[in-house]
Enzyme design. Structure first.
Site, mmCIF file in Angstrom:
data_model
loop_
_atom_site.group_PDB
_atom_site.id
_atom_site.type_symbol
_atom_site.label_atom_id
_atom_site.label_comp_id
_atom_site.label_asym_id
_atom_site.label_seq_id
_atom_site.Cartn_x
_atom_site.Cartn_y
_atom_site.Cartn_z
ATOM 1 N N ALA A 68 39.347 42.069 41.345
ATOM 2 C CA ALA A 68 39.149 43.503 41.577
ATOM 3 C C ALA A 68 40.430 44.226 41.170
ATOM 4 O O ALA A 68 41.496 43.622 41.113
ATOM 5 C CB ALA A 68 38.869 43.733 43.055
ATOM 6 N N GLY A 107 37.622 38.630 42.601
ATOM 7 C CA GLY A 107 36.392 39.247 42.116
ATOM 8 C C GLY A 107 35.966 38.691 40.769
ATOM 9 O O GLY A 107 34.765 38.672 40.448
ATOM 10 N N GLU A 110 34.096 35.745 41.529
ATOM 11 C CA GLU A 110 32.849 36.149 42.201
ATOM 12 C C GLU A 110 31.801 36.613 41.184
ATOM 13 O O GLU A 110 30.614 36.352 41.347
ATOM 14 C CB GLU A 110 33.145 37.254 43.223
ATOM 15 C CG GLU A 110 33.939 36.708 44.415
ATOM 16 C CD GLU A 110 34.348 37.781 45.386
ATOM 17 O OE1 GLU A 110 35.193 38.624 45.000
ATOM 18 O OE2 GLU A 110 33.824 37.814 46.510
ATOM 19 N N GLU A 130 42.283 36.056 47.426
ATOM 20 C CA GLU A 130 42.313 37.298 48.206
ATOM 21 C C GLU A 130 43.173 37.192 49.450
ATOM 22 O O GLU A 130 43.818 38.162 49.871
ATOM 23 C CB GLU A 130 40.886 37.717 48.595
ATOM 24 C CG GLU A 130 40.060 38.307 47.460
ATOM 25 C CD GLU A 130 39.325 37.269 46.632
ATOM 26 O OE1 GLU A 130 39.660 36.067 46.730
ATOM 27 O OE2 GLU A 130 38.420 37.650 45.872
#
Ligand code: 3H9
Length: 706
Positions: A68, A107, A110, A130
């Protein structure tokens, strides 16, 4: 191929009925709002397009997707969210394949987990880091990873934050295939084609059965919970990760996702997230000193080290470990042999722990060379002086370096306090002189203060930063002053601790409070580890010039007078029975403190741990602000990185300057003014803090101004 551009961040190209969707958002293809929107649109378009049979997701440049966009956190959210994008990918009725090269982190992984199939190239790095940013995988990672690889492996990845290579990822079941070449597009396309040829049905991670063994999953979750409670030192997100995996086991997939979202938002709101992301960005920002922007570093192929004491030997090990040859200079053969013995001890310890072979040690030491003659430094590209902290000694060393070193050699001093401008002025080539302040043990501690005297050339500073990178150190640019950034600030908060000790707090209470805040050690434990004799010698040297108005606590002197210099003498503030490394409180030290309080006419009072930390931090913040105000540190973040890497400041609080913003600068200023009522000489508010509070601004606002 028929190229079809969709703006900058995500490209689409049709290749034999396979839609290649390339995330192209330099430098690391972070999933900013643009990328998320365009990725979702690409999948939705593929779903509808009769010319598309399958989708291949790849990253442009060196990585798949770095995660992210962490710079968006803390700002108002922009749609679509990453969980939505991942759900769109997973729901696609045409096969979606992720082809991973470089980093697929957070992310990024993910997104790959939401795809239906995954291939990774040999040099790929996959992980869910994370936790290192105070977060949990919040785009379905806590629900999909356990379903794919089981609770135990998923928890290990998420709680350690470690990266795994393609082979390990394959063994874990995180990817389906390891590519044989380094051509991600060719490998990805071939894999998609093979899947299409085999008419492989869409296979969704949400339906994977990695949690089927419920008893084993439950045991893994409980073990992780116990381990995290014990080891996470007040960190917020590890236990939330465990909770999220428990939800994966107990709830249907969509409910689990909703639960993950709630836990993710709690982490996002926590000051720990802000502190850890600040630390991540700050340690990259410190690399951008003004001199490194335009000047080219000089070539460093050989290094000289003057002095074979603890510091010189540690520096030599750091340089040897970077693969460079080292020439060590000592005044006589005995001292040289001692220098080599210090170095050998480091490697022998590694051998004893099974972390090095005797052959590897021999290979490293083959790059070491010792001499008692400075002439041996004639070919060195850079020389680091690490001799006794005394200006006359430094001048003598630099005079010799000036005589023997080749033109263009960088002449560095490892002084911790002395005036490097004066050292530079004493040689015929002041532009070549720079400070390289290592921290002990120099082969281990990450911080390197690059001290920049007035006359230094920009390319010498750039060379120092380049060397830091080779040594895998974190360099922070500092100006010349007594103690530079770190030790200057340390002297002040250490004085605040001494004042509290004389006023009634025991050193043991202060250490406990400081540890509870998150430091690995309190200031008196640090003093015992470092050895009281060095500070004592400095205090004696400075006694004549000390400002008589300044409060001077003599407790440390009384302890040193007894020959109690800390761990190395078995006694300091603590007693260390039989060489123990953890000390026990010493009633005799408490008697010395009582006597000193009486001598100083102080009536002792009780301190709460909370007041101890308010004073300790106010002193650190105030001097940190002075250091920025006087341009010794370029920005507040340079102070933060100094403390994170050199002084054990708890990373989740981001550093003293970030912490000050978290508490509120106005509150810090109010504390300083309150403390100044008792001691206005010590507690003088930094003009920078006063100014920022008047303007309603934060220290962070100065981080991008330099
Ligand atoms: C997450 O994914 C949350 C989700 O689970 C849920 C969401 C709902 N964003 O390190 P470098 C910048 S959390 C923005 O020197 P390298 C970095 O600041 C994220 N910027 O490169 C630097 O900027 P500048 C989980 C980022 O090649 C530049 O990129 N992901 C991000 O040595 C180069 O960085 C992670 O924790 C980012 N995510 O290493 C991975 N990442 O040039 C974090 C980097 O202005 N990233 N930047 O100074 C890394 O570990 C490394 O950057 C990486 C590349 C290994 C990718």
């Amino acid at each position: 191929m028929t190229p079809e551009q969709t703006g900058h961040a995500v490209r689409r190209e049709l290749c034999n009925r396979i839609l290649v969707v390339t995330v192209d958002n330099p430098p690391v293809n972070a999933l900013g709002a643009n990328v998320r929107r365009q990725l979702r649109d690409a999948i939705q378009a593929a779903e509808k397009d009769p010319d598309v049979d399958a989708v291949l997701l790849v990253g442009a440049g060196r990585n798949f997707i770095g995660g992210a966009d962490i710079r968006e956190f803390g700002k108002p959210p922009l749609p679509p969210s990453l969980p939505e994008v991942c759900n769109t990918i997973e729901a696609c009725r045409k096969p979606v394949v992720a082809a991973i090269h470089g980093a697929a982190l957070g992310g990024g992984l993910e997104v790959a987990l939401a795809a239906h199939f995954r291939i990774a190239l040999g040099a790929a790095r996959l992980g869910l880091p994370e936790v290192t940013l105070g977060l949990l995988p919040g785009a379905g990672g806590t629900q999909r990873a356990p379903r794919l690889v089981g609770a135990k492996a998923a928890l290990d990845l998420m709680l350690s934050g470690r990266h795994v290579g393609a082979k390990e990822a394959h063994a874990l079941g995180l990817v389906d295939l390891v590519g044989e070449t380094d051509d991600v597009l060719a490998e990805g396309l071939a894999y998609v084609q093979a899947l299409l040829d085999a008419q492989a049905p869409v296979r969704r991670t949400r339906d994977a059965d990695g949690l089927a063994d419920r008893a084993a999953s439950r045991a893994a979750i409980e073990a992780a919970r116990a381990e995290s409670s014990k080891k996470s030192h007040g960190l917020f997100s590890p236990l939330k990760i465990v909770d999220a995996v428990q939800a994966a086991l107990e709830l249907p997939f969509d409910d689990g996702l909703r639960h993950e979202r709630q836990l993710f938002l709690q982490c996002l709101d926590s000051p720990q997230r802000a502190g850890l992301i600040h630390a991540f960005l700050a340690e990259r920002e410190v690399l951008k000193a003004p001199e490194t922007r335009n000047a080219k570093p000089r070539k460093i192929a050989s290094v000289g080290v003057v002095g074979g004491g603890t510091m010189g030997a540690g520096i030599a090990v750091a340089v040897l470990d970077a693969g460079l040859p080292v020439t060590m200079i000592e005044r006589d053969d005995v001292s040289l042999a001692r220098g080599l013995a210090h170095i050998e001890k480091v490697y022998d310890n590694l051998i004893a722990k099974g972390r090095m072979t005797p052959e590897a040690k021999a290979a490293v030491l083959a790059r070491w060379n010792g001499s008692t003659s400075y002439d041996a430094l004639g070919t060195a590209d850079l020389v680091i002086e690490a001799v006794f902290e005394e200006m006359t000694v430094k001048h003598a060393v630099f005079a010799k370096l000036d005589r023997v070193c080749k033109p263009g050699a960088v002449l560095a001093t490892n002084t911790s306090y002395l005036d490097i401008d004066a050292i530079a002025a004493s040689v015929s080539r002041p532009g070549d002189v720079v400070g390289l302040h290592f921290f002990s043990p120099a082969n281990i501690m990450k911080l390197l203060e690059v001290v920049v005297p007035a006359q230094v050339s920009a390319d010498v500073v750039a060379t120092a930063f380049d060397l830091a990178k080779k040594l895998r150190k974190v360099p922070v640019r500092a100006g010349v002053c007594d103690g530079f950034i770190g030790n200057r600030v340390l002297a002040i908060y250490r004085a605040a601790a001494d004042h509290m000790m004389e006023d009634g707090a025991s050193p043991y209470q202060i250490d406990r409070a400081v540890r509870a805040f998150g430091f690995p050690m309190g200031p008196f434990q640090v003093a015992d580890l470092a050895g009281g004799d060095i500070g004592w010698a400095t205090r004696k040297r400075r006694a004549a010039t000390r400002d008589p108005q300044q409060r001077y606590v003599q407790i440390a002197d009384r302890i040193c007078e007894r020959g109690w210099f800390g761990q190395k003498t078995g006694r300091g503030y603590y007693v260390y029975a039989d060489g123990a490394r953890t000390g026990k409180p010493d009633p005799e030290v408490e008697s010395i403190i009582d006597a000193e309080r009486e001598r100083a006419g102080v009536t002792p009072r009780a301190f709460s741990d909370e007041e101890i930390m308010r004073r300790y931090m106010a002193a650190m913040i105030n001097e940190g602000a002075n250091v920025v105000h006087q341009r010794i540190a370029l920005r507040p973040l340079d102070v933060d990185v100094t403390f994170l890497y050199g002084y054990g400041f708890p990373r989740h609080r981001g550093g003293p300057m970030q912490y000050a913003d978290t508490v509120g600068l106005d509150k810090v200023l109010a504390d300083i003014r309150e403390f100044a009522q008792q001691d206005p000489v010590f507690w003088q508010p930094s003009p920078l803090i006063v100014d920022l509070v008047e303007r309603g601004a934060t220290l962070a606002s100065l981080n991008h101004a330099a």
